[in-house]
Enzyme design. Structure first.
Site, PDB file in Angstrom:
ATOM      1  N   LYS A 113      89.699  34.032   8.954  1.00  0.00           N
ATOM      2  CA  LYS A 113      88.598  34.351   8.043  1.00  0.00           C
ATOM      3  C   LYS A 113      89.142  35.064   6.810  1.00  0.00           C
ATOM      4  CE  LYS A 113      85.261  34.655  11.822  1.00  0.00           C
ATOM      5  NZ  LYS A 113      84.272  35.488  12.539  1.00  0.00           N
ATOM      6  N   GLY A 143      81.923  32.495  13.071  1.00  0.00           N
ATOM      7  CA  GLY A 143      80.775  33.167  13.679  1.00  0.00           C
ATOM      8  C   GLY A 143      81.107  34.598  14.055  1.00  0.00           C
ATOM      9  N   ALA A 147      87.409  39.782  18.631  1.00  0.00           N
ATOM     10  CA  ALA A 147      88.295  39.346  19.706  1.00  0.00           C
ATOM     11  C   ALA A 147      88.161  40.213  20.948  1.00  0.00           C
ATOM     12  CB  ALA A 147      89.740  39.359  19.210  1.00  0.00           C
ATOM     13  N   LYS A 198      82.079  38.039   3.842  1.00  0.00           N
ATOM     14  CA  LYS A 198      81.556  39.110   4.681  1.00  0.00           C
ATOM     15  C   LYS A 198      82.576  40.224   4.872  1.00  0.00           C
ATOM     16  CE  LYS A 198      83.801  37.787   8.634  1.00  0.00           C
ATOM     17  NZ  LYS A 198      84.488  38.569   9.665  1.00  0.00           N
ATOM     18  N   ASP A 251      77.617  36.791  11.299  1.00  0.00           N
ATOM     19  CA  ASP A 251      78.992  37.219  11.063  1.00  0.00           C
ATOM     20  C   ASP A 251      79.025  38.376  10.069  1.00  0.00           C
ATOM     21  OD1 ASP A 251      81.682  37.129  11.538  1.00  0.00           O
ATOM     22  OD2 ASP A 251      82.071  35.343  10.342  1.00  0.00           O
ATOM     23  N   SER A 261      85.316  46.470  13.464  1.00  0.00           N
ATOM     24  CA  SER A 261      85.568  45.830  12.175  1.00  0.00           C
ATOM     25  C   SER A 261      86.686  46.530  11.401  1.00  0.00           C
ATOM     26  CB  SER A 261      84.280  45.825  11.336  1.00  0.00           C
ATOM     27  OG  SER A 261      84.553  45.383  10.016  1.00  0.00           O
ATOM     28  N   ASN A 263      87.663  45.708   8.374  1.00  0.00           N
ATOM     29  CA  ASN A 263      87.260  45.827   6.976  1.00  0.00           C
ATOM     30  C   ASN A 263      86.317  47.008   6.775  1.00  0.00           C
ATOM     31  OD1 ASN A 263      88.464  43.262   5.698  1.00  0.00           O
ATOM     32  ND2 ASN A 263      87.528  42.547   7.588  1.00  0.00           N
TER      33      ASN A 263
END
Length: 335
Positions: A113, A143, A147, A198, A251, A261, A263
């Site tokens: 991604k 989506g 992980a 995103k 997502d 996350s 990010n």
């Protein structure tokens, strides 16, 4: 060229990080033996002897009869028909550099991604151009899918994307399990760019949290992120798509809210007062949104779409703008 994934097509995964590890685990649940390109000597040895990745998701145990880890990229690619790319986008070219085996008869799936830094291309675009492949033999897995949860059997929803839905469903059969729900799409462009955008928006949310903004503001910020994402897709590549479904909106939401996350964590560190460089150094894994912010800005020079949130993140990350002042200015542009 037309490409049909056969019912007995063998799969291989390129990469040894958390998402690659989760995908290999998912593929082995169907009983197939999975090729696995692993560059790290420690990880490779542990997979062969103990059936575990000691660096990522080390509580995930593999049946060693169902994995074929190797540091020979050509051998891994030669022995498979479906090649799944699951490296950070920043290292994709480095991972593929040793490859000498042609890909013209393979089906390539990106589970990445991110954007290829320096080339200002998505992974799908890069693979198409660099290896002279038809878009008909390139797919996506996307989506809301951290992980950590996929590998532990937490119910997750993935979207498999191919220009030919029959190929998407054939690929989906290899990923199916009780804990993984699948949907299918042909929107290769829209879902890949949504997955890239995103990550940028999650950085903005992390900055807001770090700066002390509350839940009320976060709801407004994320709603505007969704609106900006939709506007980018509609103006850059109009196509029939519903950006309210999980491959787009879901997502976005999980990346903005989840403690997994990377990010969001990068933005959080910056919001707490870390410099961008020190925040990046503190990260133990790659935050794709850092590279994406620069690439999307470059790509948007062609389209000139209004993207105040993505622009704010870019200025903080690359121009040294104050996160506090930039977020304050952004608040006047939200609805």
């Amino acid at each position: 060229m037309e490409y049909k994934i056969g019912s007995e097509a063998r799969c291989a995964v390129i990469g040894h990080g958390s998402w690659a590890t989760a995908l290999v685990k998912q593929l082995t649940l169907g009983g197939q033996r999975v090729g696995w390109y692993v560059r790290n000597e420690e990880v490779l040895e542990s997979l062969r002897t103990a059936g575990r990745n000691p660096r990522y998701l080390n509580d995930t145990e593999f049946d060693r009869d169902r994995i074929a880890p190797s540091d020979d990229l050509d051998a891994v690619v030669r022995d498979a028909e479906v090649i799944i790319l699951a490296t950070p986008s920043a290292y994709l070219k480095e991972f593929l550099a040793p490859l000498r085996t042609p890909l013209h008869d393979k089906f390539i799936v990106s589970a990445i991604k991110g954007i290829v830094p320096g080339d200002y291309q998505t992974v799908v675009e890069y693979i198409h151009d660099r290896y002279d492949l038809s878009y008909k033999q390139i797919g996506l897995i996307s989506g809301p899918s951290h992980a950590e949860e996929v590998s532990r059997g937490k119910l997750s929803y993935l979207t498999v994307v191919c220009t030919d839905e029959e190929n998407a469903r054939m690929l989906g059969k290899r990923l199916m399990s009780e804990s993984l729900a699948l949907s299918y799409s042909t929107d290769l462009y829209g879902i890949e760019y949504a997955a890239i955008l995103k990550n940028i928006y999650a950085i903005s949310v992390g900055m807001a949290v770090g700066l002390g903004y509350g839940d009320n503001f976060l709801a407004v910020l994320i709603a505007n992120c969704a609106r900006e994402l939709t506007r980018f897709l509609e103006e850059s590549y109009p196509a029939p798509r519903d950006t309210q479904v999980s491959a787009y909106l879901g997502d976005l939401l999980v990346t903005c809210y989840s403690t997994y996350s990377r990010n969001r964590r990068l933005g959080l560190l910056i919001g707490h007062g870390c410099t961008v460089r020190s925040a990046l150094n503190e990260m133990t894994m790659v935050a794709e949104g850092y590279f994406a912010a620069d690439c999307i800005r470059h790509i948007n020079f062609r389209h000139r779409i209004e993207m105040p949130i993505a622009e704010t993140v870019y200025r903080v990350l690359y121009e040294g703008a104050s996160a506090r002042r930039s977020m304050k200015e952004l608040t006047t542009k939200l609805i």
